[in-house]
Motif scaffolding. Sequence first.
Motif, PDB file in Angstrom:
ATOM      1  N   ASP A  42      41.264  50.335  29.901  1.00 31.54           N
ATOM      2  CA  ASP A  42      40.500  50.854  31.039  1.00 31.54           C
ATOM      3  C   ASP A  42      39.066  50.347  31.042  1.00 31.54           C
ATOM      4  O   ASP A  42      38.249  50.771  31.847  1.00 31.54           O
ATOM      5  N   HIS A  43      38.758  49.397  30.130  1.00 24.74           N
ATOM      6  CA  HIS A  43      37.395  48.886  30.010  1.00 24.74           C
ATOM      7  C   HIS A  43      37.240  47.494  30.616  1.00 24.74           C
ATOM      8  O   HIS A  43      36.226  46.836  30.418  1.00 24.74           O
ATOM      9  N   GLY A  44      38.246  47.026  31.360  1.00 25.52           N
ATOM     10  CA  GLY A  44      38.208  45.679  31.904  1.00 25.52           C
ATOM     11  C   GLY A  44      37.928  45.626  33.385  1.00 25.52           C
ATOM     12  O   GLY A  44      37.922  46.654  34.080  1.00 25.52           O
ATOM     13  N   VAL A  45      37.696  44.422  33.868  1.00 21.48           N
ATOM     14  CA  VAL A  45      37.561  44.169  35.305  1.00 21.48           C
ATOM     15  C   VAL A  45      38.423  42.963  35.652  1.00 21.48           C
ATOM     16  O   VAL A  45      38.737  42.136  34.793  1.00 21.48           O
ATOM     17  N   ILE A  46      38.798  42.879  36.916  1.00 20.40           N
ATOM     18  CA  ILE A  46      39.428  41.672  37.437  1.00 20.40           C
ATOM     19  C   ILE A  46      38.416  40.972  38.318  1.00 20.40           C
ATOM     20  O   ILE A  46      37.773  41.596  39.175  1.00 20.40           O
ATOM     21  N   LEU A  47      38.258  39.679  38.068  1.00 17.74           N
ATOM     22  CA  LEU A  47      37.284  38.873  38.787  1.00 17.74           C
ATOM     23  C   LEU A  47      37.977  37.924  39.752  1.00 17.74           C
ATOM     24  O   LEU A  47      39.004  37.325  39.423  1.00 17.74           O
ATOM     25  N   LYS A  48      37.392  37.777  40.921  1.00 21.69           N
ATOM     26  CA  LYS A  48      37.671  36.637  41.787  1.00 21.69           C
ATOM     27  C   LYS A  48      36.777  35.515  41.283  1.00 21.69           C
ATOM     28  O   LYS A  48      35.551  35.639  41.278  1.00 21.69           O
TER      29      LYS A  48
ATOM     30  N   GLU B  28      38.060  44.403  41.014  1.00 25.09           N
ATOM     31  CA  GLU B  28      38.723  45.616  40.525  1.00 25.09           C
ATOM     32  C   GLU B  28      38.067  45.987  39.202  1.00 25.09           C
ATOM     33  O   GLU B  28      37.620  45.110  38.459  1.00 25.09           O
ATOM     34  N   LYS B  29      38.028  47.269  38.894  1.00 25.66           N
ATOM     35  CA  LYS B  29      37.486  47.670  37.597  1.00 25.66           C
ATOM     36  C   LYS B  29      38.234  48.882  37.057  1.00 25.66           C
ATOM     37  O   LYS B  29      38.743  49.716  37.806  1.00 25.66           O
ATOM     38  N   GLY B  30      38.314  48.943  35.723  1.00 24.24           N
ATOM     39  CA  GLY B  30      38.953  50.056  35.066  1.00 24.24           C
ATOM     40  C   GLY B  30      38.085  51.294  35.109  1.00 24.24           C
ATOM     41  O   GLY B  30      36.869  51.218  35.302  1.00 24.24           O
ATOM     42  N   LYS B  31      38.716  52.436  34.881  1.00 23.78           N
ATOM     43  CA  LYS B  31      37.979  53.700  34.970  1.00 23.78           C
ATOM     44  C   LYS B  31      36.938  53.854  33.874  1.00 23.78           C
ATOM     45  O   LYS B  31      36.011  54.665  33.991  1.00 23.78           O
ATOM     46  N   GLY B  32      37.049  53.047  32.806  1.00 25.06           N
ATOM     47  CA  GLY B  32      36.063  53.118  31.740  1.00 25.06           C
ATOM     48  C   GLY B  32      34.847  52.235  31.951  1.00 25.06           C
ATOM     49  O   GLY B  32      33.929  52.234  31.128  1.00 25.06           O
ATOM     50  N   VAL B  33      34.801  51.498  33.047  1.00 22.74           N
ATOM     51  CA  VAL B  33      33.665  50.612  33.337  1.00 22.74           C
ATOM     52  C   VAL B  33      32.599  51.403  34.077  1.00 22.74           C
ATOM     53  O   VAL B  33      32.817  51.885  35.185  1.00 22.74           O
ATOM     54  N   GLU B  34      31.410  51.527  33.481  1.00 19.02           N
ATOM     55  CA  GLU B  34      30.356  52.384  34.020  1.00 19.02           C
ATOM     56  C   GLU B  34      29.240  51.629  34.727  1.00 19.02           C
ATOM     57  O   GLU B  34      28.621  52.168  35.664  1.00 19.02           O
ATOM     58  N   PHE B  35      28.923  50.424  34.300  1.00 18.38           N
ATOM     59  CA  PHE B  35      27.673  49.798  34.719  1.00 18.38           C
ATOM     60  C   PHE B  35      27.860  48.600  35.638  1.00 18.38           C
ATOM     61  O   PHE B  35      26.899  47.895  35.929  1.00 18.38           O
ATOM     62  N   LEU B  36      29.062  48.371  36.092  1.00 14.91           N
ATOM     63  CA  LEU B  36      29.336  47.297  37.037  1.00 14.91           C
ATOM     64  C   LEU B  36      29.980  47.871  38.283  1.00 14.91           C
ATOM     65  O   LEU B  36      30.696  48.876  38.222  1.00 14.91           O
ATOM     66  N   SER B  37      29.742  47.199  39.413  1.00 13.34           N
ATOM     67  CA  SER B  37      30.257  47.678  40.696  1.00 13.34           C
ATOM     68  C   SER B  37      31.083  46.590  41.357  1.00 13.34           C
ATOM     69  O   SER B  37      30.890  45.387  41.102  1.00 13.34           O
ATOM     70  N   ILE B  38      32.000  47.001  42.220  1.00 12.88           N
ATOM     71  CA  ILE B  38      32.758  46.044  43.010  1.00 12.88           C
ATOM     72  C   ILE B  38      31.780  45.203  43.839  1.00 12.88           C
ATOM     73  O   ILE B  38      30.851  45.726  44.458  1.00 12.88           O
ATOM     74  N   GLY B  39      31.960  43.895  43.810  1.00 14.40           N
ATOM     75  CA  GLY B  39      31.083  42.987  44.540  1.00 14.40           C
ATOM     76  C   GLY B  39      30.009  42.341  43.694  1.00 14.40           C
ATOM     77  O   GLY B  39      29.364  41.381  44.147  1.00 14.40           O
ATOM     78  N   ASP B  40      29.799  42.823  42.469  1.00 18.37           N
ATOM     79  CA  ASP B  40      28.809  42.193  41.588  1.00 18.37           C
ATOM     80  C   ASP B  40      29.234  40.763  41.247  1.00 18.37           C
ATOM     81  O   ASP B  40      30.411  40.494  41.003  1.00 18.37           O
ATOM     82  N   ILE B  41      28.254  39.850  41.198  1.00 26.02           N
ATOM     83  CA  ILE B  41      28.481  38.482  40.731  1.00 26.02           C
ATOM     84  C   ILE B  41      28.022  38.427  39.277  1.00 26.02           C
ATOM     85  O   ILE B  41      26.900  38.823  38.947  1.00 26.02           O
ATOM     86  N   VAL B  42      28.913  37.946  38.395  1.00 23.57           N
ATOM     87  CA  VAL B  42      28.661  38.034  36.960  1.00 23.57           C
ATOM     88  C   VAL B  42      28.986  36.716  36.264  1.00 23.57           C
ATOM     89  O   VAL B  42      29.829  35.941  36.715  1.00 23.57           O
ATOM     90  N   SER B  43      28.310  36.504  35.147  1.00 22.98           N
ATOM     91  CA  SER B  43      28.632  35.401  34.257  1.00 22.98           C
ATOM     92  C   SER B  43      29.442  35.954  33.094  1.00 22.98           C
ATOM     93  O   SER B  43      29.139  37.027  32.567  1.00 22.98           O
ATOM     94  N   VAL B  44      30.472  35.200  32.698  1.00 21.19           N
ATOM     95  CA  VAL B  44      31.374  35.632  31.634  1.00 21.19           C
ATOM     96  C   VAL B  44      31.093  34.813  30.371  1.00 21.19           C
ATOM     97  O   VAL B  44      31.371  33.609  30.348  1.00 21.19           O
ATOM     98  N   PRO B  45      30.544  35.405  29.317  1.00 22.77           N
ATOM     99  CA  PRO B  45      30.451  34.670  28.055  1.00 22.77           C
ATOM    100  C   PRO B  45      31.835  34.213  27.606  1.00 22.77           C
ATOM    101  O   PRO B  45      32.807  34.962  27.726  1.00 22.77           O
ATOM    102  N   PHE B  46      31.928  33.003  27.097  1.00 22.56           N
ATOM    103  CA  PHE B  46      33.249  32.522  26.691  1.00 22.56           C
ATOM    104  C   PHE B  46      33.806  33.309  25.519  1.00 22.56           C
ATOM    105  O   PHE B  46      35.020  33.357  25.312  1.00 22.56           O
TER     106      PHE B  46
END
Length: 395
Positions: free
Chosen positions: A34-40, A76-94
């Motif tokens: 529940d701590h993950g997100v799905i990214l476009k 999309e985001k899991g219920k355990g994700v607190e500090f990110l919102s739908i629509g945020d643009i993010v960089s993913v550390p490898f």
Amino acid sequence: MSNNRGVVYIGEGKVEVQDIAYPKMETPNGKPIDHGVILKVVSTNICGSDQHMVRGRTTAPTGMVLGHEITGEVIEKGKGVEFLSIGDIVSVPFNVACGRCRTCKEGHTGLCLHVNDDRAGGAYGYVDMGGWVGGQAHYVMVPYADFNLLKFPDRDQAMSQIRDLTMLSDILPTGFHGALKAGVGAGSTVYVAGAGPVGLAAAASARLLGAAVVMIGDFNKDRLEHARKMGFVPIDLSTHDRLGEMIAAVVGEPSVDSAIDAVGFEAIGHGGKEQPAVVLNQMMEVTREGGSIGIPGLYVTEDPGAAEKAAQTGSLSLRFGQGWAKGLSFHTGQTPVVQYNRQLMQAILHGRLNIAEIVNAQVISLEDAPKGYEQFDAGVASKFVLDPHGLLGAA
């Protein structure tokens, strides 16, 4: 559910863009999270580390979805994700990192103890790195999202500078890490081995850290010419077999304060033959007494395609006594991206680091990824950025 396509390794020298499964909120072992997100995926880059696998130089299995350099939009985001919102643009550390284990708490996110059953450290779409699905795709899942993801402060600003910001997932922090661990500071003389994208990122980082002169060595004349245009001093290794003398012609002595190995285990020596330890031995030769060597170039525990039998199990013929006698410091391993990406983001956003120009970023479609791999493997002086949804073209 949206369709998904990704770049799949199908055998030595071959990748294909195929239909792949839409990501699920679960670990590679199928455990729900529940701590993950799905990214476009907004952008995803082809890396030299990917090329090692595609060349058949690792034990990567066929069918693997590639890609560890990812920038995306949270959809999309899991219920355990607190500090990110739908629509945020993010960089993913490898690095895939839990943020909770001992090594993560110490800042060594490239050595996370909880994301890989086989060894410390995880990464997306990479052999022996935990089985996390790669991001050279339309959509990807990122676990431990609150800890891992770097949110860009303004969506419009981010999209206007996305060609630079896409480098935050790997090569820019990796180059910076190499320069920092090599002890680069104000007035340093620096030698970088390798004029590929990581080498250029390391050179740019050395300049950002205050180096007086940055030399880049390579055999590839197109890459050396591009390095020259970017303000670095090219060292054409094809013209001479004594690196110290070429360095002396630039700085007046055959040594440098800091050296950075941005080549790794597939290094080529004079005569065009593979010499997997040649760069490391050269680093020890030209780094001054008491100096430091940063090693962001990739070295592997197994190299089934190595010409030397010892190198097939990661054993190299090093002149380590030379390094010991000179009191040199070495730093190796995966870059802990989260240590650096926020500061480097600010350098980009405020005009201090034109990294897309420096690495000659070329945007292509996801469907053209096989062509990008082919050209990159041929040594073109470019960094290929994949644009799965056409968003970079629009930006």
